[in-house]
Write a protein that holds these residues in place. Structure first.
Motif, PDB file in Angstrom:
ATOM      1  N   SER A 214       0.856  -1.187   0.000  1.00 58.03           N
ATOM      2  CA  SER A 214       0.000   0.000   0.000  1.00 58.03           C
ATOM      3  C   SER A 214       0.893   1.239   0.000  1.00 58.03           C
ATOM      4  N   ARG A 215       0.295   2.384  -0.195  1.00 57.48           N
ATOM      5  CA  ARG A 215       1.053   3.643  -0.222  1.00 57.48           C
ATOM      6  C   ARG A 215       0.734   4.480   1.017  1.00 57.48           C
ATOM      7  N   LEU A 216       1.659   5.337   1.368  1.00 57.07           N
ATOM      8  CA  LEU A 216       1.500   6.162   2.558  1.00 57.07           C
ATOM      9  C   LEU A 216       0.217   6.979   2.506  1.00 57.07           C
ATOM     10  N   PHE A 217      -0.116   7.518   1.319  1.00 61.57           N
ATOM     11  CA  PHE A 217      -1.315   8.368   1.229  1.00 61.57           C
ATOM     12  C   PHE A 217      -2.610   7.574   1.419  1.00 61.57           C
ATOM     13  N   GLU A 218      -2.531   6.236   1.369  1.00 63.54           N
ATOM     14  CA  GLU A 218      -3.718   5.414   1.576  1.00 63.54           C
ATOM     15  C   GLU A 218      -4.005   5.170   3.058  1.00 63.54           C
TER      16      GLU A 218
END
Length: 421
Positions: free
Chosen positions: A68-72
């Motif tokens: 997953s990505r940090l902004f998620e």
């Protein structure tokens, strides 16, 4: 039917540290790794950073997982987002390996990765009890000594223990699953999609699906000759793995035919300048070549992939080319990548690059080529450069492109395992 009596019947434990990076980070902060919400990301200063590990509770309640990505990650005060501590992670992994030596000799331990190991405990029943008793003791010791949870798969070979781990133990109440050859039809054959089985990737799954094969059972009962015709030696391995057969010894790669040397990199930013892209490609070719030389191997097939920015309509491309002579020379690999790039790249925004070499042979001797009389010099130069870097550090000798704004090697040389120490 397979006659399993002709195959080894060992007692192999496959031990996996549960959400290792996140669990270590949690314990280091005095938190319970099973109940806290913690994510380890590539860098907290970049919203596009990849999640390297998420605690079990974060996976369960917020659906955040590795990749997953940090902004998620939701902006919730209960969630702790931290940078990786690679030096700490490696130190804990090393100490856990030492713990295994309480039960088995070093020759019976294979560290598959920083958070996963195989142990051969055959013959230790009179000392420690049966396989499940040994697994419980090791599981308890790891938790008591480090505060870290783990799951364990048990099987008659490395493959079976890994399958028991991935397909059952992670869901078992006590985190332990024990598979025997008799369990194959009931536990392994119903598995689908095929990529759920260790060793089968999405690309192979699609090919098998096109052949009318959708479950492991269908794979096990498919015509072996047809599989070998389609996949070569890998077809043979796919067939026998579907029957739970694996002849690998602890310490040897589980799938011999899949040995390769490669490097994949998600770039720190979008790359739009073709010269900059080629600079990173050259750096990565250098690293792939070094890995092959370290193992005294050379390869005939070079694979090259570019992944585009999410804003591009096309996701990227992956192409391979087989050369006449096996190589581990940086510029040979680089020139093939340039050919593939020229044929397939049309100016899209690049965000990831992947390079690998396969079809490996031993690199202990070299056939001289009348048309490339300096070939042996290029080969030997690579080994000399490797010796200097091994002695003085990976940044001791760098190509000029590494000192340009496009280069990444200088930055990565300061990292541990690709991340901050």
């Amino acid at each position: 039917m397979i006659d399993y009596s002709q195959f080894p019947d060992r007692t192999i434990l496959c031990i996996d540290m549960k959400s290792f990076y996140a669990s270590v980070a949690a314990v280091d902060r005095g938190l319970d790794p099973l109940t806290c919400y913690i994510a380890v990301v590539g860098g907290t200063d970049r919203q596009g950073s990849v999640v390297l590990a998420a605690s079990p509770a974060l996976k369960r309640d917020y659906k955040i997982k590795t990749g997953s990505r940090l902004f998620e990650i939701p902006k919730d005060p209960k969630i702790l987002v931290v940078n990786p501590q690679m030096n700490l992670f490696i130190k804990v992994s090393t100490e856990i390996t030492k713990l295994f030596y309480r039960y088995v000799p070093p020759s019976a331990v294979h560290s598959y990765s920083v958070d996963e190991s195989f142990l051969d405990v055959k013959g230790l029943e009179k000392i420690w009890g049966d396989a499940r008793s040994i697994a419980k003791k090791i599981q308890s010791d790891i938790y008591n000594d480090f505060g870290l949870p783990c799951t364990i798969g048990i099987g008659p070979n490395m493959l079976m223990s890994k399958l028991a781990l991935d397909l059952e133990s992670k869901k078992a109440p006590d985190g332990i699953a024990d598979w025997t050859y008799d369990d194959i039809p009931r536990k392994l054959w119903p598995v689908k999609p095929l990529s759920e089985m260790w060793g089968i990737g999405k690309r192979t799954e699609r090919t098998l699906n096109n052949m009318g094969i959708f479950t492991v059972g269908q794979l096990a009962n498919h015509d072996l000759k047809l599989l070998e015709k389609k996949f070569g030696i890998m077809g043979n391995q796919l067939y026998y793995h579907a029957w739970g057969v694996d002849l690998s010894k602890v310490g040897a790669p589980i799938i011999q035919g899949q040995i390769s040397f490669g490097k994949s990199q998600i770039l720190m930013r979008d790359y739009t300048d073709e010269k900059e892209i080629k600079a990173v490609v050259l750096e990565m070719c250098e690293e792939v070549a070094k890995r092959a030389r370290t193992a005294k191997k050379a390869g005939r097939t070079i694979s090259f992939a570019l992944g585009y920015s999410k804003d591009e309509l096309d996701g990227g491309f992956h192409r391979s080319r087989t050369v006449e002579k096996p190589t581990n020379v940086t510029m040979d690999i680089y020139n093939v990548c340039l050919q593939l790039m020229k044929e397939n790249y049309r100016g899209q925004v690049v965000r990831s690059i992947s390079i690998s070499i396969t079809k490996l042979v031993d690199d202990y001797e070299m056939q001289l080529d009348l048309f490339d009389q300096d070939g042996w010099k290029k080969r030997e130069l690579g080994y000399v450069v490797d010796k200097i870097r091994n002695k003085y550090g990976s940044a001791a000798l760098l190509r000029a492109v590494s000192y340009t704004p496009a280069g990444t090697a200088l930055h990565r040389a300061r990292l541990v395992g690709g991340h901050k120490g």
